[in-house]
Design an enzyme around this catalytic site. Structure first.
Site, PDB file in Angstrom:
ATOM      1  N   HIS A  74     -43.652  23.726 -17.188  1.00  0.00           N
ATOM      2  CA  HIS A  74     -44.340  22.434 -17.367  1.00  0.00           C
ATOM      3  C   HIS A  74     -45.855  22.596 -17.316  1.00  0.00           C
ATOM      4  O   HIS A  74     -46.379  23.506 -16.691  1.00  0.00           O
ATOM      5  CB  HIS A  74     -43.824  21.365 -16.396  1.00  0.00           C
ATOM      6  CG  HIS A  74     -44.255  21.471 -14.971  1.00  0.00           C
ATOM      7  ND1 HIS A  74     -43.386  21.372 -13.909  1.00  0.00           N
ATOM      8  CD2 HIS A  74     -45.475  21.643 -14.404  1.00  0.00           C
ATOM      9  CE1 HIS A  74     -44.044  21.469 -12.784  1.00  0.00           C
ATOM     10  NE2 HIS A  74     -45.319  21.644 -13.044  1.00  0.00           N
ATOM     11  N   GLU A 107     -42.555  17.701 -17.938  1.00  0.00           N
ATOM     12  CA  GLU A 107     -41.380  18.510 -17.647  1.00  0.00           C
ATOM     13  C   GLU A 107     -40.681  18.914 -18.951  1.00  0.00           C
ATOM     14  O   GLU A 107     -40.929  18.309 -20.001  1.00  0.00           O
ATOM     15  CB  GLU A 107     -40.421  17.697 -16.775  1.00  0.00           C
ATOM     16  CG  GLU A 107     -40.993  17.302 -15.407  1.00  0.00           C
ATOM     17  CD  GLU A 107     -41.014  18.448 -14.401  1.00  0.00           C
ATOM     18  OE1 GLU A 107     -41.115  19.631 -14.811  1.00  0.00           O
ATOM     19  OE2 GLU A 107     -40.945  18.173 -13.198  1.00  0.00           O
TER      20      GLU A 107
HETATM   21  C1  GLP Z   1     -47.798  20.820 -10.309  1.00  0.00           C
HETATM   22  C2  GLP Z   1     -48.940  20.262 -11.167  1.00  0.00           C
HETATM   23  C3  GLP Z   1     -49.271  21.186 -12.322  1.00  0.00           C
HETATM   24  C4  GLP Z   1     -49.400  22.608 -11.840  1.00  0.00           C
HETATM   25  C5  GLP Z   1     -48.086  23.059 -11.253  1.00  0.00           C
HETATM   26  C6  GLP Z   1     -48.100  24.506 -10.789  1.00  0.00           C
HETATM   27  O1  GLP Z   1     -46.547  20.454 -10.722  1.00  0.00           O
HETATM   28  N1  GLP Z   1     -48.648  18.959 -11.663  1.00  0.00           N
HETATM   29  O2  GLP Z   1     -50.467  20.737 -12.941  1.00  0.00           O
HETATM   30  O3  GLP Z   1     -49.776  23.441 -12.900  1.00  0.00           O
HETATM   31  O4  GLP Z   1     -47.809  22.225 -10.133  1.00  0.00           O
HETATM   32  O5  GLP Z   1     -48.682  24.587  -9.521  1.00  0.00           O
HETATM   33  P1  GLP Z   1     -49.209  25.924  -8.863  1.00  0.00           P
HETATM   34  O6  GLP Z   1     -50.485  26.245  -9.518  1.00  0.00           O
HETATM   35  O7  GLP Z   1     -49.385  25.551  -7.411  1.00  0.00           O
HETATM   36  O8  GLP Z   1     -48.154  26.939  -9.061  1.00  0.00           O
END
Ligand code: GLP
Length: 260
Positions: A138, A143
């Site tokens: 995503h 999603e």
């Molecule tokens: C969340 C955010 C996204 C982000 C993703 C991954 O779901 N809505 O924008 O890219 O998490 O997060 P992380 O960078 O902590 O792995």
């Protein structure tokens, strides 16, 4: 798509930091698209340092964040507004009034999403959009099965995303199940997009994004349709790419050709 594979997460943050600094130098009044999660935090720390050192200013910039949880107001310590204030905005010279995050407690979330989309258009669109990537591919909170033409709207989270983000919520806190997110179409309208991915747990998502078919099953694969998308991954996140050696070679050539 430009694919940049770097040895570690610090190099990824440094590369992205240079892109943002260049963008702001070229156009101080840029509209920046920002992201939350763990992926951008090292970049934000570097931007804070660069601004403190006088190398860059955000004073004329405007920002639009990708997404927000439905039901959390900006004071909630898990809201994305709170995250952005704490992690970046409170430490740089940006005018807080020109930082935008969807309002998680808007009376009508659907209207709020329309208003947000219109605000981006009225501002003239996003110049540089930052993205992380979820383990299911995503981007923002788009999603799998999100329309590749979607605009800012309410999106229900998948179980895997709720689980991945549950670590941030206390046992007594109700974790939101819905979000407001820029759509994939909104993201594709940005003039330039940069996606950051670090760690082995992102390897499958990066493979889908870069080498998979363009499919709603992996929303990040839509970036293959963007004229100026850069995917910056560390070695761990790039480990499953069949074209990894070519990508490293092509990036070396890209940099050599730029200097000519
Ligand atoms: C969340 C955010 C996204 C982000 C993703 C991954 O779901 N809505 O924008 O890219 O998490 O997060 P992380 O960078 O902590 O792995």
């Amino acid at each position: 798509m430009r694919l940049v594979i770097l040895p570690n997460s610090d190099d990824v943050a440094e590369f992205a930091c240079d892109l943002f600094v260049q963008q702001l130098k070229q156009k101080p009044q840029s509209n920046l698209g920002l992201a939350t999660g763990s992926s951008p935090t090292a970049l934000y720390n570097k931007l804070i340092e660069r601004q403190a050192a006088g190398e860059v200013s955000f004073s004329a910039a405007t920002s639009f964040n990708l997404d927000e949880y439905v039901g959390l107001d900006g004071d909630h310590n898990q809201s994305y507004r709170y995250f952005m204030n704490e992690t970046l905005f409170d430490h740089i010279d940006i005018d807080l009034k020109r930082t935008f995050v969807p309002n998680g407690i808007a009376e009508n979330p659907n209207d709020e999403c329309k208003r947000y989309e219109e605000m981006i258009a009225l501002a003239g669109g996003i110049d540089l959009q930052l993205l992380g990537i979820g383990i299911n591919g995503h981007i923002g909170f788009n999603e799998p099965l999100s329309s590749l033409a979607s605009r800012t709207r309410v999106k229900t989270l998948t179980k895997s995303t709720i689980e991945a983000n549950s670590r941030f919520f206390g046992p007594d806190e109700t974790q939101p199940t819905d979000s407001m997110t820029m759509g994939i179409g909104t993201i594709l309208n940005a003039k330039q997009v940069v996606l950051l991915a670090t760690g082995e747990h992102k390897a499958q998502a990066i493979k889908g994004c870069v080498e998979g078919p363009v499919t709603a099953s992996c929303p990040a694969s839509a970036l293959q349709m963007h004229e100026h998308a850069i995917v910056v991954a560390d070695e761990a996140a790039a480990k499953d790419l069949t074209m990894k050696d070519y990508a490293i070679w092509a990036e070396r050539r890209h940099q050599a050709l730029e200097k000519m």
